[in-house]
Scaffold this motif. Sequence first.
Motif, short mmCIF file in Angstrom:
data_model
loop_
_atom_site.label_atom_id
_atom_site.label_comp_id
_atom_site.label_asym_id
_atom_site.label_seq_id
_atom_site.Cartn_x
_atom_site.Cartn_y
_atom_site.Cartn_z
N GLN A 192 1.19 14.75 -1.83
CA GLN A 192 0.11 13.93 -2.37
C GLN A 192 0.19 12.51 -1.82
O GLN A 192 1.27 11.89 -1.80
CB GLN A 192 0.20 13.87 -3.89
CG GLN A 192 -0.13 15.16 -4.60
CD GLN A 192 -0.20 14.98 -6.11
OE1 GLN A 192 0.62 14.31 -6.71
NE2 GLN A 192 -1.20 15.57 -6.74
N SER A 193 -0.96 11.98 -1.39
CA SER A 193 -1.08 10.59 -0.97
C SER A 193 -0.09 10.29 0.16
O SER A 193 -0.16 10.90 1.23
CB SER A 193 -0.87 9.67 -2.17
OG SER A 193 -1.27 8.37 -1.90
N LEU A 194 0.84 9.37 -0.05
CA LEU A 194 1.90 9.11 0.93
C LEU A 194 2.62 10.41 1.27
O LEU A 194 2.89 10.70 2.44
CB LEU A 194 2.89 8.10 0.38
CG LEU A 194 4.18 7.90 1.18
CD1 LEU A 194 3.92 6.95 2.34
CD2 LEU A 194 5.30 7.38 0.31
N THR A 218 0.83 -1.20 0.00
CA THR A 218 0.00 0.00 0.00
C THR A 218 0.86 1.26 0.00
O THR A 218 0.58 2.23 -0.70
CB THR A 218 -0.92 0.02 1.23
OG1 THR A 218 -1.81 -1.08 1.16
CG2 THR A 218 -1.73 1.31 1.30
N PHE A 219 1.96 1.25 0.76
CA PHE A 219 2.73 2.46 0.96
C PHE A 219 3.87 2.67 -0.02
O PHE A 219 4.13 3.80 -0.42
CB PHE A 219 3.29 2.49 2.39
CG PHE A 219 2.24 2.77 3.42
CD1 PHE A 219 1.49 3.93 3.36
CD2 PHE A 219 1.98 1.87 4.43
CE1 PHE A 219 0.52 4.20 4.30
CE2 PHE A 219 1.01 2.12 5.37
CZ PHE A 219 0.27 3.29 5.31
N LEU A 220 4.58 1.64 -0.38
CA LEU A 220 5.82 1.84 -1.12
C LEU A 220 5.87 1.00 -2.38
O LEU A 220 5.97 -0.22 -2.33
CB LEU A 220 7.03 1.54 -0.22
CG LEU A 220 7.11 2.39 1.05
CD1 LEU A 220 8.19 1.86 1.99
CD2 LEU A 220 7.38 3.84 0.71
N HIS A 221 5.81 1.67 -3.53
CA HIS A 221 5.89 1.01 -4.83
C HIS A 221 7.00 1.67 -5.66
O HIS A 221 6.73 2.27 -6.70
CB HIS A 221 4.56 1.14 -5.59
CG HIS A 221 3.45 0.31 -5.03
ND1 HIS A 221 3.19 -0.97 -5.42
CD2 HIS A 221 2.52 0.61 -4.08
CE1 HIS A 221 2.14 -1.44 -4.76
NE2 HIS A 221 1.72 -0.51 -3.95
N ARG A 270 -8.69 5.06 -3.38
CA ARG A 270 -7.48 4.58 -2.71
C ARG A 270 -7.39 5.06 -1.27
O ARG A 270 -7.11 4.29 -0.36
CB ARG A 270 -6.24 5.04 -3.49
CG ARG A 270 -4.93 4.47 -2.95
CD ARG A 270 -3.80 4.66 -3.94
NE ARG A 270 -4.10 4.01 -5.21
CZ ARG A 270 -3.33 4.08 -6.29
NH1 ARG A 270 -2.23 4.80 -6.24
NH2 ARG A 270 -3.65 3.47 -7.39
N ILE A 271 -7.62 6.35 -1.07
CA ILE A 271 -7.63 6.92 0.28
C ILE A 271 -9.02 7.49 0.51
O ILE A 271 -9.41 8.46 -0.14
CB ILE A 271 -6.59 8.05 0.45
CG1 ILE A 271 -5.20 7.61 -0.02
CG2 ILE A 271 -6.56 8.50 1.91
CD1 ILE A 271 -4.58 6.50 0.77
#
Length: 295
Positions: free
Chosen positions: A175-177, A22-25, A248-249
Amino acid sequence: MRAISLLTTILLVISSCALNKTFLHPWDLNKDDKLSAYVPKVDDTLTLGFNDDLTTRITNSKGEDADLSYTIETIFFENRSGDSLHAWFIEPKEDYNGTTIYFLHGNAANLAYQVLFATPFVEAGYQVFIFDYSGFGFSQGEATRKAVKNDATDGLNYLLSRKDIEYDHLLIYGQSLGGHLSVVIANENQDKIDGLITEGAFSSHSDIAADVVPILGRIFTREMYSAEKNIVDFKKPILIIHSTEDERIPYEQGKRLYELANEPKELYTIDQRHIRGPLFYADSITAKMARMVQN
C-alpha cells in the motif's frame, strides 16, 4: 550568480524536505503504548497493548483477552545492517485458504496502526506477514529510502526461511509507499511469489516529488528505484487498486502502472480515501486475489 546559487540551494532543501515528509513518517512504539478502537464485528472496543517482552495483547472493554478469529506471533528478525526489525505473523484460527500475504505497509506510523488494513484479509482466511521498516515502531535503524528497500527484501527472505510457515501460494500486497516498493521487490523475486497486489501506489519518486514541488521536484529527485521501471519486467499476475478519490497519490499514477504492466493484469478502480480498499472492498479484493492464484 551568487543569487542563483542561493536560490538553487534553497529549492533543493525545500524539495528534499518535502520529499522526506511525503515518503517517511515513522512513529516510535513504547511498550506502554495502547491503541483502542471500536470494532463493529465484535460490537466492542478492543485495546492493543504490549507485554514486557513486547509480545502483543489485545483486550476487550472488560480488560479480558479478546476472543479473536486469529492469532498474532510477535517476531524480531535481523536485517542486513544488523538491526532488529519488528514483525507480526497473523494466522486465522480456522478456514485458512492456503495463501499467505507478504504485506508492505505505507509510509506512516507503524504496524500497530497499519495492521487494520491487513486484518480484513486474515478474517477472510489469509495468513499475513507484516513488519515495520527501520526506524518504525520497535524496529531499530534509520528510516531512509535505501533502508526500506533493503528491509523489504530482508523481510521476504525471512518469511521464505520459515519452514514452519506453510502455504500453497504467496502474494505480495503493498500500500502507498509499500505499493511502490512491492513492485520492485516482486520483480526482483518473481520466481518466489505467485502474484502482486498494489494499492494507492505511486509510479516513481520523481512523480510524487513533482506533485509536491512542480518541475523542480522532478529535476532534483534522485530515482534510486522505481515501480514504473520494474513493472515492465514483472511477468506474474498483478492487481492494481487505486481510488479516484485518492488525494495523496493521484489516480493517474496507478493507471500509468497498469498501462506499463504485462498481462495478466487488472486495474480495480475504487472510491474512498487513500488505501481504504481493505476497509470497504475486502470481499471483492479477496475474490480477485483468489482468482489470481487459481490461474
